[in-house]
Scaffold this motif. Structure first.
Motif, mmCIF file in Angstrom:
data_model
loop_
_atom_site.group_PDB
_atom_site.id
_atom_site.type_symbol
_atom_site.label_atom_id
_atom_site.label_comp_id
_atom_site.label_asym_id
_atom_site.label_seq_id
_atom_site.Cartn_x
_atom_site.Cartn_y
_atom_site.Cartn_z
ATOM 1 N N ASP A 179 0.741 -1.156 0.060
ATOM 2 C CA ASP A 179 0.027 -0.044 -0.149
ATOM 3 C C ASP A 179 0.887 1.447 0.078
ATOM 4 O O ASP A 179 0.318 2.300 -0.543
ATOM 5 N N ARG A 199 -3.017 -1.492 -3.003
ATOM 6 C CA ARG A 199 -4.322 -1.072 -2.363
ATOM 7 C C ARG A 199 -4.908 -0.065 -2.832
ATOM 8 O O ARG A 199 -4.097 1.118 -3.034
ATOM 9 N N ALA A 200 -6.305 0.018 -3.428
ATOM 10 C CA ALA A 200 -6.747 1.248 -3.937
ATOM 11 C C ALA A 200 -6.712 2.623 -3.252
ATOM 12 O O ALA A 200 -7.058 2.640 -1.907
ATOM 13 N N TRP A 227 -6.621 -3.276 -5.903
ATOM 14 C CA TRP A 227 -7.518 -3.973 -5.016
ATOM 15 C C TRP A 227 -8.062 -3.150 -3.799
ATOM 16 O O TRP A 227 -7.292 -2.536 -3.441
ATOM 17 N N GLN A 228 -9.237 -3.687 -3.380
ATOM 18 C CA GLN A 228 -9.658 -3.038 -2.315
ATOM 19 C C GLN A 228 -10.198 -3.990 -0.894
ATOM 20 O O GLN A 228 -9.978 -3.828 0.086
ATOM 21 N N SER A 229 -10.259 -5.414 -1.400
ATOM 22 C CA SER A 229 -10.593 -6.416 -0.412
ATOM 23 C C SER A 229 -9.430 -7.444 -0.635
ATOM 24 O O SER A 229 -9.207 -7.944 -1.966
#
Length: 242
Positions: A179, A199-200, A227-229
């Motif tokens: 991230d 991570r978005a 990605w978010q999850s």
């Protein structure tokens, strides 16, 4: 075909920063501000040690710090992702590269029953002294000026891959999940056969987007999947092995 999956920890596996969770245990606001004011002249590891020393001198125990860490949540879908990886050891090797420290990381992995999923952890080493004081030792030294003095993930990845090859371990791809800004150096050290999962909306995502608009910046050759999850990452990894 086996894949190497490398995770950052803070704000990638854990929802939040383990360092600052413990730092926030300094309840005297004036004292906390005084400790934080040293950040510009001291590296992060020294700053962490300043807070740990203050907590020790004010009677905060290792057990109390661990209890505070155990309250932390993991990022959405991350437990499911890590359990999936742990259930497929013949397909995936899981490693953590983090600028947190071994005490914080191990405490949270154990809390969620994930300690056996991870093959190796590259991080700053936490030592518990006989008197109960915790101190943190830098992960390594390097000469890449753009990275924090205690950790260059680009150097760590290059050395790790070289070591694995010498030991006879070769991977179809490397998947890097992160991230932060210190994950960018790791990302630019991967090849076009590899994958980067930023991570978005976090700094790594922003830096990769900026690099694509700025030809003078180092470029990420690996395929980039935002990605978010953790479940989104899991679905991609399932496609790679099934």
């Amino acid at each position: 075909h086996k894949h190497l999956v490398i995770f950052d920890f803070d704000n990638t596996i854990s929802e939040g920063n383990t360092d600052t969770v413990v730092m926030d245990m300094v309840t005297d606001e004036a004292e906390a501000a005084k400790l934080w004011s040293t950040e510009q002249t001291r590296n992060w590891t020294k700053l962490v040690n300043s807070f740990l020393n203050h907590l020790f001198e004010n009677g905060v125990t290792v057990q109390e710090m661990a209890a505070e860490l155990r309250k932390m949540q993991l990022v959405s879908g991350m437990v499911e992702l890590l359990k999936f990886l742990g259930e497929n050891p013949q397909k995936f090797k899981v490693v953590i590269m983090s600028d947190a420290n071994s005490f914080y990381i191990e405490t949270l992995l154990e809390e969620y029953g994930l300690e056996n999923v991870v093959s190796e952890i590259f991080t700053n080493k936490a030592l518990l002294e006989d008197n109960g004081r915790v101190c943190v030792i830098p992960c390594h030294s390097h000469d890449h000026e753009e990275c924090p003095v205690n950790m260059c993930k680009g150097v760590l990845i290059r050395e790790f891959i070289k070591r694995l090859k010498n030991e006879g371990e070769v991977f179809s791809s490397i998947c890097y999940v992160g991230d932060g800004s210190n994950d960018f150096c790791a990302s630019i050290n991967l090849s076009s056969d590899d994958f980067v999962f930023p991570r978005a909306g976090f700094m790594l995502d922003k830096m990769i987007r900026k690099s694509r608009r700025t030809p003078s910046m180092n470029q990420v050759d690996a395929e980039v999947i935002v990605w978010q999850s953790g479940t989104e990452i899991m679905e991609k990894l399932k496609q790679m092995i099934f």
